[in-house]
Design a protein around this motif. Structure first.
Motif, PDB file in Angstrom:
ATOM      1  N   VAL A  47      45.343  27.894  45.680  1.00 41.00           N
ATOM      2  CA  VAL A  47      45.158  27.165  44.428  1.00 41.00           C
ATOM      3  C   VAL A  47      46.523  26.598  44.062  1.00 41.00           C
ATOM      4  CG1 VAL A  47      44.626  27.372  41.966  1.00 41.00           C
ATOM      5  CG2 VAL A  47      43.412  28.803  43.621  1.00 41.00           C
ATOM      6  N   PHE A  48      46.557  25.315  43.721  1.00 43.35           N
ATOM      7  CA  PHE A  48      47.805  24.740  43.221  1.00 43.35           C
ATOM      8  C   PHE A  48      47.614  24.401  41.755  1.00 43.35           C
ATOM      9  CE2 PHE A  48      50.954  21.546  42.206  1.00 43.35           C
ATOM     10  CZ  PHE A  48      52.097  22.136  42.727  1.00 43.35           C
ATOM     11  N   LEU A  49      48.491  24.934  40.923  1.00 39.79           N
ATOM     12  CA  LEU A  49      48.473  24.688  39.490  1.00 39.79           C
ATOM     13  C   LEU A  49      49.697  23.865  39.130  1.00 39.79           C
ATOM     14  CD1 LEU A  49      47.396  25.284  36.606  1.00 39.79           C
ATOM     15  CD2 LEU A  49      48.847  27.315  36.635  1.00 39.79           C
ATOM     16  N   SER A  50      49.466  22.636  38.721  1.00 37.10           N
ATOM     17  CA  SER A  50      50.568  21.768  38.306  1.00 37.10           C
ATOM     18  C   SER A  50      51.056  22.204  36.934  1.00 37.10           C
ATOM     19  CB  SER A  50      50.090  20.318  38.253  1.00 37.10           C
ATOM     20  OG  SER A  50      51.123  19.489  37.802  1.00 37.10           O
ATOM     21  N   ILE A  73      36.271  27.676  46.032  1.00 39.51           N
ATOM     22  CA  ILE A  73      35.917  28.933  45.370  1.00 39.51           C
ATOM     23  C   ILE A  73      36.348  28.771  43.917  1.00 39.51           C
ATOM     24  CG2 ILE A  73      36.336  31.431  45.261  1.00 39.51           C
ATOM     25  CD1 ILE A  73      34.912  30.536  47.823  1.00 39.51           C
ATOM     26  N   ALA A  74      35.582  29.295  43.015  1.00 35.42           N
ATOM     27  CA  ALA A  74      35.904  29.177  41.593  1.00 35.42           C
ATOM     28  C   ALA A  74      37.309  29.725  41.311  1.00 35.42           C
ATOM     29  CB  ALA A  74      34.870  29.909  40.746  1.00 35.42           C
ATOM     30  N   TYR A  75      38.074  28.926  40.601  1.00 34.74           N
ATOM     31  CA  TYR A  75      39.459  29.302  40.275  1.00 34.74           C
ATOM     32  C   TYR A  75      39.517  30.572  39.434  1.00 34.74           C
ATOM     33  CZ  TYR A  75      38.744  27.842  35.478  1.00 34.74           C
ATOM     34  OH  TYR A  75      38.286  27.759  34.194  1.00 34.74           O
ATOM     35  N   ASN A  76      38.459  30.882  38.709  1.00 36.08           N
ATOM     36  CA  ASN A  76      38.446  32.031  37.804  1.00 36.08           C
ATOM     37  C   ASN A  76      37.575  33.174  38.315  1.00 36.08           C
ATOM     38  OD1 ASN A  76      36.038  30.656  37.505  1.00 36.08           O
ATOM     39  ND2 ASN A  76      36.021  30.727  35.273  1.00 36.08           N
ATOM     40  N   ASP A  77      37.394  33.257  39.615  1.00 43.42           N
ATOM     41  CA  ASP A  77      36.576  34.316  40.207  1.00 43.42           C
ATOM     42  C   ASP A  77      37.166  35.679  39.841  1.00 43.42           C
ATOM     43  OD1 ASP A  77      35.484  36.259  42.047  1.00 43.42           O
ATOM     44  OD2 ASP A  77      34.768  34.577  43.242  1.00 43.42           O
ATOM     45  N   PRO A  78      36.399  36.532  39.159  1.00 46.11           N
ATOM     46  CA  PRO A  78      36.940  37.838  38.745  1.00 46.11           C
ATOM     47  C   PRO A  78      37.250  38.773  39.917  1.00 46.11           C
ATOM     48  CG  PRO A  78      34.606  37.695  38.226  1.00 46.11           C
ATOM     49  CD  PRO A  78      35.027  36.334  38.703  1.00 46.11           C
ATOM     50  N   ASP A  79      36.618  38.556  41.066  1.00 43.80           N
ATOM     51  CA  ASP A  79      36.927  39.398  42.231  1.00 43.80           C
ATOM     52  C   ASP A  79      38.324  39.109  42.768  1.00 43.80           C
ATOM     53  OD1 ASP A  79      34.462  40.657  42.149  1.00 43.80           O
ATOM     54  OD2 ASP A  79      33.546  39.316  43.622  1.00 43.80           O
ATOM     55  N   ILE A  82      43.120  35.994  39.611  1.00 48.78           N
ATOM     56  CA  ILE A  82      44.416  35.331  39.385  1.00 48.78           C
ATOM     57  C   ILE A  82      44.628  35.149  37.888  1.00 48.78           C
ATOM     58  CG2 ILE A  82      45.741  33.195  39.702  1.00 48.78           C
ATOM     59  CD1 ILE A  82      44.379  32.896  42.418  1.00 48.78           C
ATOM     60  N   LYS A  83      45.807  35.481  37.420  1.00 43.65           N
ATOM     61  CA  LYS A  83      46.201  35.300  36.023  1.00 43.65           C
ATOM     62  C   LYS A  83      47.090  34.066  35.945  1.00 43.65           C
ATOM     63  CE  LYS A  83      44.366  39.281  34.984  1.00 43.65           C
ATOM     64  NZ  LYS A  83      42.949  39.261  35.048  1.00 43.65           N
ATOM     65  N   TYR A  84      46.569  33.007  35.349  1.00 42.17           N
ATOM     66  CA  TYR A  84      47.317  31.758  35.247  1.00 42.17           C
ATOM     67  C   TYR A  84      48.194  31.764  34.001  1.00 42.17           C
ATOM     68  CZ  TYR A  84      43.926  30.364  38.753  1.00 42.17           C
ATOM     69  OH  TYR A  84      43.161  30.308  39.889  1.00 42.17           O
ATOM     70  N   PRO A  85      49.355  31.110  34.049  1.00 40.29           N
ATOM     71  CA  PRO A  85      50.278  31.131  32.909  1.00 40.29           C
ATOM     72  C   PRO A  85      49.895  30.177  31.775  1.00 40.29           C
ATOM     73  CG  PRO A  85      51.231  29.852  34.680  1.00 40.29           C
ATOM     74  CD  PRO A  85      49.948  30.448  35.208  1.00 40.29           C
ATOM     75  N   ILE A  86      48.810  29.424  31.940  1.00 42.78           N
ATOM     76  CA  ILE A  86      48.322  28.556  30.871  1.00 42.78           C
ATOM     77  C   ILE A  86      46.830  28.798  30.692  1.00 42.78           C
ATOM     78  CG2 ILE A  86      50.096  26.772  31.123  1.00 42.78           C
ATOM     79  CD1 ILE A  86      48.217  25.154  32.805  1.00 42.78           C
ATOM     80  N   ASP A  87      46.333  28.563  29.487  1.00 43.67           N
ATOM     81  CA  ASP A  87      44.931  28.853  29.180  1.00 43.67           C
ATOM     82  C   ASP A  87      43.997  27.690  29.473  1.00 43.67           C
ATOM     83  OD1 ASP A  87      45.438  31.475  28.275  1.00 43.67           O
ATOM     84  OD2 ASP A  87      46.027  30.714  26.311  1.00 43.67           O
ATOM     85  N   LYS A  88      44.373  26.491  29.080  1.00 48.31           N
ATOM     86  CA  LYS A  88      43.480  25.345  29.228  1.00 48.31           C
ATOM     87  C   LYS A  88      43.836  24.590  30.501  1.00 48.31           C
ATOM     88  CE  LYS A  88      41.512  21.467  26.894  1.00 48.31           C
ATOM     89  NZ  LYS A  88      40.553  21.342  25.876  1.00 48.31           N
ATOM     90  N   LEU A  89      42.992  24.714  31.516  1.00 54.80           N
ATOM     91  CA  LEU A  89      43.235  24.072  32.796  1.00 54.80           C
ATOM     92  C   LEU A  89      42.425  22.781  32.902  1.00 54.80           C
ATOM     93  CD1 LEU A  89      42.981  27.195  35.121  1.00 54.80           C
ATOM     94  CD2 LEU A  89      45.034  26.179  34.159  1.00 54.80           C
TER      95      LEU A  89
END
Length: 108
Positions: A47-50, A73-79, A82-89
């Motif tokens: 996953v690349f997060l700009s 694959i869903a970026y927010n898959d609970p399995d 991944i904890k992203y440093p921003i909330d609104k993607l």
């Protein structure tokens, strides 16, 4: 993978079912300034997060890219968790309806 403009975080996820590190991930901040790179081996997703507008990155492949083997694959898959440093993607169109890993046809 490396960044030639701006900055972002690339997350590499082990998707090899028999691996002792299955579903573990690592995130590396890449930027034009820090010049870091990340190698993502076969069997791993990413996953690349700009983190800045106008960010540009470069990917190199060890063999020609073939779209038929591409999966999302869903970026927010609970399995994966991944904890992203921003909330609104802001998601790319092909990522908006990506399935959870358990519901995908991924078989590595």
């Amino acid at each position: 993978m490396y960044c030639i403009k701006g900055r972002g975080i690339d997350y590499a996820i082990d998707l090899r079912k028999g691996s002792p590190t299955y579903l573990q991930w690592v995130g590396v901040e890449l930027s034009a300034e820090n010049k870091k790179q990340i190698y993502i081996p076969k069997g791993f997703g990413h996953v690349f997060l700009s983190l800045e507008d106008g960010t540009m990155n470069v990917m190199r492949f060890d063999e020609p890219f073939d779209q038929q083997f591409s999966r999302q694959i869903a970026y927010n898959d609970p399995d994966i968790g991944i904890k992203y440093p921003i909330d609104k993607l802001i998601l790319a169109p092909h990522d908006r309806n990506a399935p959870m890993l358990a519901g995908s046809d991924l078989n590595l």
